[in-house]
Write an enzyme that holds these catalytic residues in place. Structure first.
Site, mmCIF file in Angstrom:
data_model
loop_
_atom_site.group_PDB
_atom_site.id
_atom_site.type_symbol
_atom_site.label_atom_id
_atom_site.label_comp_id
_atom_site.label_asym_id
_atom_site.label_seq_id
_atom_site.Cartn_x
_atom_site.Cartn_y
_atom_site.Cartn_z
ATOM 1 N N LYS A 89 -37.025 123.118 -38.271
ATOM 2 C CA LYS A 89 -35.615 123.229 -37.881
ATOM 3 C C LYS A 89 -35.008 121.885 -37.493
ATOM 4 C CE LYS A 89 -34.893 127.947 -37.508
ATOM 5 N NZ LYS A 89 -36.160 128.651 -37.227
ATOM 6 N N GLU A 107 -26.103 128.882 -32.610
ATOM 7 C CA GLU A 107 -26.613 130.213 -32.303
ATOM 8 C C GLU A 107 -28.131 130.134 -32.370
ATOM 9 O OE1 GLU A 107 -25.903 129.287 -35.414
ATOM 10 O OE2 GLU A 107 -27.883 129.765 -36.224
ATOM 11 N N SER A 165 -44.111 126.422 -41.888
ATOM 12 C CA SER A 165 -42.823 126.068 -41.282
ATOM 13 C C SER A 165 -42.890 125.735 -39.799
ATOM 14 C CB SER A 165 -41.816 127.196 -41.515
ATOM 15 O OG SER A 165 -42.334 128.432 -41.072
HETATM 16 C C1 LIG Z 1 -36.513 129.874 -37.839
HETATM 17 C C2 LIG Z 1 -37.833 129.820 -38.465
HETATM 18 C C3 LIG Z 1 -38.075 130.383 -39.740
HETATM 19 C C4 LIG Z 1 -37.044 131.141 -40.509
HETATM 20 O O1 LIG Z 1 -35.913 130.438 -40.862
HETATM 21 P P1 LIG Z 1 -35.642 129.918 -42.345
HETATM 22 O O2 LIG Z 1 -34.246 129.437 -42.275
HETATM 23 O O3 LIG Z 1 -35.813 131.076 -43.275
HETATM 24 O O4 LIG Z 1 -36.626 128.853 -42.611
HETATM 25 C C5 LIG Z 1 -39.331 130.229 -40.287
HETATM 26 N N1 LIG Z 1 -40.328 129.602 -39.628
HETATM 27 C C6 LIG Z 1 -40.137 129.067 -38.403
HETATM 28 C C7 LIG Z 1 -41.279 128.398 -37.730
HETATM 29 C C8 LIG Z 1 -38.902 129.158 -37.773
HETATM 30 O O5 LIG Z 1 -38.725 128.636 -36.557
#
Ligand SMILES: *Cc1c(COP(=O)(O)O)cnc(C)c1O
Length: 401
Positions: free
Chosen positions: A96, A118, A384
């Site tokens: 993020k 948000e 992610s």
């Molecule tokens: C917020 C988040 C997601 C989902 O958001 P995307 O916009 O689909 O990437 C996925 N993995 C993590 C670790 C997150 O914090």
């Protein structure tokens, strides 16, 4: 090779559409703000000093490039060369921050004095509060009142970073309601405020803006493959999909490389047909939410259905327009993984590789059990985020493993 007329869109058209999806459906009060962004974002992002500032912060503050790690034990188990893109090692623990760094520089250059955002689980809120502290801009984060209770550590982090966290008390008191409040705030402070949206969703140009900032993920993957594996693309790239930003970033540079299988993974909660799921592409129908035309989980009369996933980050009733387009053109395949499958995948990665993934990312890992592989094919999984924030949930399942 196919002709260039088959080329897929990886950016939207001038109106913000990828095929039938996207656009900017906003009240008149917001049109000026969006026009300002729309007219400026491409040339600002292309500006040399913008790139320099962005790249320097990505390197020295975020810790990029993140490693592309060859997971030997996992590879042995599944009979493919599995490489993990370590977004979990980024500052604040997920991808993020790639987006919030880019957007805060943009906001500064547009002369904005105040930032709003948000947040659902609080990850985007923390990433936004972080860059606001870095740039000394005032920060207000809207968060569903229920989410504030569920995600107290992230509320405290945001407050420690100097942000004001405002509860959204309407509706289900979760992410969708927090987004409504943020949009309301933006309408009342159009001149001074920049709204940092946290995924590849929202009115044009946000999906494209966020995708461009996250595309650093696939840009790095290409360089790392060239350097370490003498190739410039994986056979498969896999990412989890909530709103779709980490997946958009991981897929971006491969969209027009047909040798690459692109695979997104949605959260199917308690099961696709359980009524408690967040698999929007599989269950949704076209509608407008938060300023764009996208597949939505809704009833036949257009009421949003409450999504469910064990991971708060995938718990969103819509999905970004780029993914809707890649799904409907058949360019990308979208699987789904249940809460249980994600949990199993999270324990598997922890015990085989010593990496505790975020619950969201565990959905991408769960795809390994749903696919078959050629020996030695290269599979990149976008990890992610890290799992520290999910220990409460993992703890409840420790003994069952
Ligand atoms: C917020 C988040 C997601 C989902 O958001 P995307 O916009 O689909 O990437 C996925 N993995 C993590 C670790 C997150 O914090």
């Amino acid at each position: 090779m196919t002709s260039s007329s088959n080329k897929l869109q990886n950016h939207p058209d001038n109106y913000g559409f990828y095929g039938d999806f996207g656009g900017a459906f906003v009240p008149e009060m917001l049109q000026k703000n969006l026009l300002e962004l729309k007219t400026n974002y491409k040339h600002l992002l292309a500006d040399k000093s913008f790139k320099q500032e962005n790249n320097k912060l990505l390197r020295d503050y975020v810790g990029r490039p993140t490693p592309l790690y060859e997971a030997k034990n996992l590879s042995k188990k599944y009979g493919a060369k599995i490489l993990i893109k370590r977004e979990d090692l980024s500052h604040t623990g997920s991808h993020k921050i790639n987006n919030t760094i880019g957007q805060i520089i943009l906001a500064k250059r547009l002369g904005k004095k105040r930032i709003i955002a948000e947040t659902g689980a609080g990850q985007h809120g923390v990433a936004t509060a972080t860059v606001c502290a870095l740039m000394q801009l005032k920060c207000v984060v809207y968060m569903g009142a229920k989410d504030m209770q569920r995600q107290l550590p992230n509320v405290l982090r945001m407050q420690m970073l100097g942000a004001e966290v405002r509860p959204a008390n309407s509706g289900s008191q979760t992410l969708k309601d927090a987004t409504n409040e943020a949009i309301r705030d933006w309408i009342s402070h159009p001149e001074s405020t920049h709204y940092i949206i946290g995924s590849a969703i929202g009115p044009h140009p946000y999906p494209d803006l966020v995708t461009r900032f996250q595309a650093v993920i696939s840009e790095e993957i290409i360089k790392q493959l060239q350097h370490n594996y003498q190739c410039d693309a994986p056979d498969k790239i896999i990412a989890c999909v909530g709103g779709g930003s980490n997946a958009a970033g991981a897929f971006f540079h491969f969209i027009n490389n047909e040798k690459v299988d692109i695979i997104g993974v949605e959260a199917s909660g308690l099961g696709l047909k359980s009524g408690k799921s967040a698999a929007t592409l599989h269950l949704g129908s076209k509608g407008i939410l938060h300023g764009c035309m996208i597949p939505l989980m809704q009833t036949s009369d257009g009421q949003i259905t409450e999504p469910h996933s064990i991971s708060a980050g995938l718990d969103y009733p819509g999905i970004g327009p780029l993914h809707a387009y890649l799904f409907h053109t058949g360019r990308a395949k979208y699987l789904h993984a249940t809460d249980k499958e994600a949990l199993e995948a999270a324990f598997e990665l922890s015990m085989l590789e010593g990496i505790i993934p975020a619950l969201e990312s565990a959905h991408a890992l769960a795809a390994l059990k749903k696919l078959s592989f050629q020996k030695n094919e290269i599979v990149v999984i976008n990890l992610s985020g890290r799992g520290d924030k999910d220990m409460d949930t993992y703890q409840k399942h420790l003994r069952n493993e």
